[in-house]
Design a protein around this motif. Structure first.
Motif, PDB file in Angstrom:
ATOM      1  N   VAL A 154      23.076  52.399  73.934  1.00 58.21           N
ATOM      2  CA  VAL A 154      24.330  52.415  73.187  1.00 58.21           C
ATOM      3  C   VAL A 154      24.186  51.517  71.961  1.00 58.21           C
ATOM      4  CG1 VAL A 154      26.812  51.948  73.280  1.00 58.21           C
ATOM      5  CG2 VAL A 154      25.616  52.816  75.310  1.00 58.21           C
ATOM      6  N   ILE A 155      24.673  51.992  70.845  1.00 55.84           N
ATOM      7  CA  ILE A 155      24.637  51.239  69.585  1.00 55.84           C
ATOM      8  C   ILE A 155      25.953  50.472  69.429  1.00 55.84           C
ATOM      9  CG2 ILE A 155      24.397  51.409  67.082  1.00 55.84           C
ATOM     10  CD1 ILE A 155      22.940  54.025  67.488  1.00 55.84           C
ATOM     11  N   PRO A 156      25.930  49.202  68.981  1.00 59.15           N
ATOM     12  CA  PRO A 156      24.755  48.367  68.692  1.00 59.15           C
ATOM     13  C   PRO A 156      24.272  47.680  69.966  1.00 59.15           C
ATOM     14  CG  PRO A 156      26.735  47.184  68.095  1.00 59.15           C
ATOM     15  CD  PRO A 156      27.189  48.546  68.596  1.00 59.15           C
ATOM     16  N   ASN A 157      23.066  47.138  69.914  1.00 59.73           N
ATOM     17  CA  ASN A 157      22.513  46.383  71.030  1.00 59.73           C
ATOM     18  C   ASN A 157      21.588  45.311  70.481  1.00 59.73           C
ATOM     19  OD1 ASN A 157      19.720  47.602  70.866  1.00 59.73           O
ATOM     20  ND2 ASN A 157      20.909  49.466  71.315  1.00 59.73           N
ATOM     21  N   THR A 158      21.024  44.516  71.379  1.00 62.51           N
ATOM     22  CA  THR A 158      20.202  43.382  70.941  1.00 62.51           C
ATOM     23  C   THR A 158      18.937  43.836  70.230  1.00 62.51           C
ATOM     24  OG1 THR A 158      19.254  43.364  73.170  1.00 62.51           O
ATOM     25  CG2 THR A 158      21.022  41.805  72.718  1.00 62.51           C
ATOM     26  N   LEU A 159      18.438  45.017  70.543  1.00 60.43           N
ATOM     27  CA  LEU A 159      17.232  45.504  69.867  1.00 60.43           C
ATOM     28  C   LEU A 159      17.525  45.893  68.422  1.00 60.43           C
ATOM     29  CD1 LEU A 159      15.250  47.710  72.429  1.00 60.43           C
ATOM     30  CD2 LEU A 159      14.411  45.732  71.166  1.00 60.43           C
ATOM     31  N   THR A 160      18.651  46.556  68.206  1.00 61.01           N
ATOM     32  CA  THR A 160      18.982  46.993  66.851  1.00 61.01           C
ATOM     33  C   THR A 160      19.297  45.816  65.933  1.00 61.01           C
ATOM     34  OG1 THR A 160      21.295  47.303  67.513  1.00 61.01           O
ATOM     35  CG2 THR A 160      19.840  49.210  67.668  1.00 61.01           C
ATOM     36  N   SER A 161      19.642  44.666  66.529  1.00 58.99           N
ATOM     37  CA  SER A 161      19.942  43.485  65.704  1.00 58.99           C
ATOM     38  C   SER A 161      18.702  42.678  65.351  1.00 58.99           C
ATOM     39  CB  SER A 161      20.930  42.576  66.447  1.00 58.99           C
ATOM     40  OG  SER A 161      20.354  42.089  67.656  1.00 58.99           O
ATOM     41  N   LEU A 162      17.559  43.007  65.966  1.00 59.85           N
ATOM     42  CA  LEU A 162      16.328  42.287  65.643  1.00 59.85           C
ATOM     43  C   LEU A 162      15.800  42.734  64.283  1.00 59.85           C
ATOM     44  CD1 LEU A 162      14.375  42.322  69.048  1.00 59.85           C
ATOM     45  CD2 LEU A 162      15.639  40.435  68.028  1.00 59.85           C
ATOM     46  N   PRO A 163      15.170  41.819  63.550  1.00 63.10           N
ATOM     47  CA  PRO A 163      14.598  42.223  62.242  1.00 63.10           C
ATOM     48  C   PRO A 163      13.441  43.193  62.435  1.00 63.10           C
ATOM     49  CG  PRO A 163      13.929  39.983  62.816  1.00 63.10           C
ATOM     50  CD  PRO A 163      14.956  40.391  63.828  1.00 63.10           C
ATOM     51  N   LYS A 164      13.244  44.040  61.442  1.00 60.42           N
ATOM     52  CA  LYS A 164      12.157  45.013  61.525  1.00 60.42           C
ATOM     53  C   LYS A 164      10.809  44.328  61.386  1.00 60.42           C
ATOM     54  CE  LYS A 164      14.720  49.070  59.955  1.00 60.42           C
ATOM     55  NZ  LYS A 164      14.730  50.230  59.034  1.00 60.42           N
ATOM     56  N   ARG A 165       9.800  45.002  61.927  1.00 60.18           N
ATOM     57  CA  ARG A 165       8.453  44.453  61.935  1.00 60.18           C
ATOM     58  C   ARG A 165       7.602  45.114  60.856  1.00 60.18           C
ATOM     59  NH1 ARG A 165       7.867  40.092  64.737  1.00 60.18           N
ATOM     60  NH2 ARG A 165       5.710  40.663  65.184  1.00 60.18           N
ATOM     61  N   GLN A 166       6.710  44.351  60.258  1.00 57.44           N
ATOM     62  CA  GLN A 166       5.838  44.856  59.201  1.00 57.44           C
ATOM     63  C   GLN A 166       4.526  45.328  59.827  1.00 57.44           C
ATOM     64  OE1 GLN A 166       6.894  44.849  55.991  1.00 57.44           O
ATOM     65  NE2 GLN A 166       5.059  45.813  55.149  1.00 57.44           N
ATOM     66  N   ILE A 167       4.281  46.644  59.789  1.00 57.41           N
ATOM     67  CA  ILE A 167       3.060  47.226  60.340  1.00 57.41           C
ATOM     68  C   ILE A 167       2.398  48.066  59.255  1.00 57.41           C
ATOM     69  CG2 ILE A 167       2.052  48.654  62.159  1.00 57.41           C
ATOM     70  CD1 ILE A 167       3.392  46.179  63.252  1.00 57.41           C
ATOM     71  N   ASN A 168       1.235  47.626  58.771  1.00 51.04           N
ATOM     72  CA  ASN A 168       0.489  48.393  57.756  1.00 51.04           C
ATOM     73  C   ASN A 168       1.387  48.786  56.574  1.00 51.04           C
ATOM     74  OD1 ASN A 168      -1.755  48.159  59.334  1.00 51.04           O
ATOM     75  ND2 ASN A 168      -1.699  50.276  60.094  1.00 51.04           N
ATOM     76  N   GLU A 169       2.017  47.772  55.998  1.00 49.11           N
ATOM     77  CA  GLU A 169       2.854  47.963  54.811  1.00 49.11           C
ATOM     78  C   GLU A 169       4.050  48.881  55.060  1.00 49.11           C
ATOM     79  OE1 GLU A 169       0.433  49.298  51.650  1.00 49.11           O
ATOM     80  OE2 GLU A 169      -0.808  47.487  51.581  1.00 49.11           O
ATOM     81  N   ARG A 170       4.417  49.027  56.320  1.00 49.42           N
ATOM     82  CA  ARG A 170       5.632  49.791  56.637  1.00 49.42           C
ATOM     83  C   ARG A 170       6.465  48.985  57.609  1.00 49.42           C
ATOM     84  NH1 ARG A 170       6.212  55.958  59.187  1.00 49.42           N
ATOM     85  NH2 ARG A 170       8.429  55.760  59.726  1.00 49.42           N
ATOM     86  N   ARG A 171       7.767  48.981  57.377  1.00 44.75           N
ATOM     87  CA  ARG A 171       8.684  48.247  58.251  1.00 44.75           C
ATOM     88  C   ARG A 171       9.255  49.210  59.293  1.00 44.75           C
ATOM     89  NH1 ARG A 171      10.273  43.377  56.570  1.00 44.75           N
ATOM     90  NH2 ARG A 171      12.316  43.547  57.577  1.00 44.75           N
ATOM     91  N   ILE A 172       9.033  48.859  60.543  1.00 47.63           N
ATOM     92  CA  ILE A 172       9.540  49.688  61.650  1.00 47.63           C
ATOM     93  C   ILE A 172      10.375  48.801  62.566  1.00 47.63           C
ATOM     94  CG2 ILE A 172       7.546  51.232  61.555  1.00 47.63           C
ATOM     95  CD1 ILE A 172       6.560  49.860  64.113  1.00 47.63           C
ATOM     96  N   PRO A 173      11.324  49.398  63.278  1.00 48.77           N
ATOM     97  CA  PRO A 173      12.179  48.583  64.155  1.00 48.77           C
ATOM     98  C   PRO A 173      11.409  48.066  65.366  1.00 48.77           C
ATOM     99  CG  PRO A 173      12.662  50.916  64.435  1.00 48.77           C
ATOM    100  CD  PRO A 173      11.708  50.826  63.284  1.00 48.77           C
ATOM    101  N   ALA A 174      11.808  46.881  65.842  1.00 41.45           N
ATOM    102  CA  ALA A 174      11.285  46.394  67.121  1.00 41.45           C
ATOM    103  C   ALA A 174      11.753  47.347  68.219  1.00 41.45           C
ATOM    104  CB  ALA A 174      11.785  44.977  67.382  1.00 41.45           C
TER     105      ALA A 174
END
Length: 477
Positions: free
Chosen positions: A316-336
């Motif tokens: 269900v949105i929102p949750n603790t995962l959606t509030s985490l900052p995105k992660r930088q993977i190979n010059e792309r930001r993806i959600p935790a």
């Protein structure tokens, strides 16, 4: 049967005697043939008599045994009924006298104790003022004599850790009002009872008898201990990583273990725990990179239960995962994100990924290989948890609320013991099979009101998963 045999024998003797005294002109050979034929007929008749008479005798014996057994059971039921009536009367009398004990003299108290002593039986352990022989008291006399190895095998903690737990929880346990009425349950005894229940797998009624307490009192001790653990040591059941340092450590740990890009925050698992009274309990848990419990959600799996069914975490949105900052993977930001099992109605979301159902491309197989390895680690962690606490090895004979309280405290203790590197003996898990705890019924799908376009979320999730899968393929050794 003896009368028939005697009569047959007498008839044979008469016939033989007549045949011997007969004055017929027949030769000796024919006479001998007649005698042999008569003896043969006699033997056949004897066999037939014995064969017919023996079953009748056996039937009469069985009938007598059935009558005796019925009589014994009737007497036993009658004795038990009389005992229960007497026991209820004594308990009522004792309760009345205890309520006015401040106004009665010592003579009345001695009379009550004497009456209780005269009418008590082997089930007197259920009484409030129970007296157990010294040699049978488990906590007071057997536990102090245990060697370190025996202590570990009985309580699944070392003696030093047990003493540490007693010191940390003593202030909370001593203030509990339910432990004060006579006989007073000390803090150490409460901790020992709870740990023995968790580790042994014995039914609570047997443990109550071993610790010389009524069953209801033993359950209260368990609840008090679990509440003390959650209030005093509950931080051991740490929540989903939210601090930046914690997120970095968990993501890096998963990457070292499985080559998953450093954005994974945990692995979700679901298991089913049987309860005698209400069907089964559904437990959803989140494990971090060290396979410690981070999140724990418990629900009644019985469809007829009054409480609401268990809804998947982070669905269900929102949750603790959606509030985490995105992660930088190979010059792309993806959600935790967390990795969820594919058979429990988890929706496909960018922060809630699952393995490919039907992999085709090489990178899809690579992602599934990493996911399967993480699922295996999750099963290993669950096996370690259930082999340490054997109370989960058989259907629980307690209520759903009590079971939920105990399981949460058991997870906290498990995390604490793992961080302390407490011994975990391999033989504890010889009879534990994680497969028997697999949840066969999917969890309830969350409602769709207030959601973004579901198809858009699924497409974004598939795009994130494809990116992670290609990253795994490109970094394989």
């Amino acid at each position: 049967m003896e009368e028939e045999i005697n009569l047959t024998t007498a008839h044979l003797s008469d016939v033989l005697e007549k045949l011997q005294m007969s004055k017929s002109t027949g030769d000796l050979k024919s006479r001998n043939e007649k005698v042999a034929h008569l003896i043969k007929l006699h033997i056949q008749h004897m066999k037939r008599t014995v064969t017919m008479s023996r079953p009748r005798g056996q039937q009469r014996t069985r009938r007598r045994f059935r009558m005796l057994r019925s009589f014994f059971l009737r007497q036993l039921i009658e004795m038990q009924s009389k005992y229960l009536q007497m026991y209820a009367m004594l308990r009522l009398r004792q309760f009345q006298l205890n309520s006015t004990s401040q106004c009665t003299d010592e003579k009345s108290t001695e009379e009550v104790q004497q009456a209780t002593k005269e009418y008590s039986t082997s089930e007197a352990v259920d009484q409030t003022a129970v007296n157990v022989p010294r040699q049978r008291q488990f906590f007071e006399h057997l536990m102090p004599s245990f060697s370190d190895k025996e202590f570990l095998s009985k309580l699944h903690v070392t003696r030093s850790t047990f003493q540490t737990l007693c010191r940390q929880l003593s202030s909370t346990l001593r203030s509990a009002e339910d432990l004060q009425p006579p006989p007073i349950v000390t803090a150490n005894k409460c901790v020992a009872l709870a740990l023995y229940f968790l580790a042994s797998g014995e039914r609570i009624s047997l443990i109550a008898e071993k610790f010389a307490l009524p069953r209801a009192r033993a359950i209260k001790c368990l609840k008090i201990f679990c509440n003390a653990v959650m209030s005093g040591l509950g931080k051991a059941l740490r929540r989903l990583p939210q601090m930046k340092v914690d997120c970095e450590n968990v993501a890096a740990g998963f990457q070292r273990e499985s080559n998953m890009p450093a954005a994974l925050m945990g692995v979700l698992g679901v298991c089913s725990i049987p309860i005698r009274a209400s069907g089964y309990l559904l437990m959803e848990f989140l494990l971090d990179d060290r396979m410690l419990f981070r999140e724990l959600q418990l629900g009644n799996g019985n469809r007829a239960a009054t409480c609401s069914p268990l809804v998947p975490s982070f669905a269900v949105i929102p949750n603790t995962l959606t509030s985490l900052p995105k992660r930088q993977i190979n010059e792309r930001r993806i959600p935790a994100f967390v990795l969820a099992p594919g058979d429990q109605n988890y929706p496909m979301r960018p922060w809630l990924l699952q393995r490919y159902a039907e992999p085709e491309a090489p990178h899809e197989h690579d992602f599934n290989e990493v996911a399967d390895h993480l699922y295996e680690l999750s099963d290993s962690a669950l096996h370690r948890f259930m082999s340490r606490w054997h109370f989960l090895s058989q259907p629980l004979d307690i209520s759903f609320q009590t079971a939920s309280c105990i399981i949460q405290a058991a997870a906290v203790l498990h995390n604490l013991l793992e961080e302390l590197s407490e011994p975990h003996l391999p033989e504890w898990g010889n009879k534990v099979k994680v497969s028997q705890f697999r949840a066969t019924h999917p969890m309830q799908t969350p409602p769709s009101e207030g959601y973004e376009d579901d198809s858009e979320l699924v497409e974004r999730a598939m795009d994130v998963r494809d990116f992670l899968a290609r990253t795994i393929s490109s970094t394989e050794i």
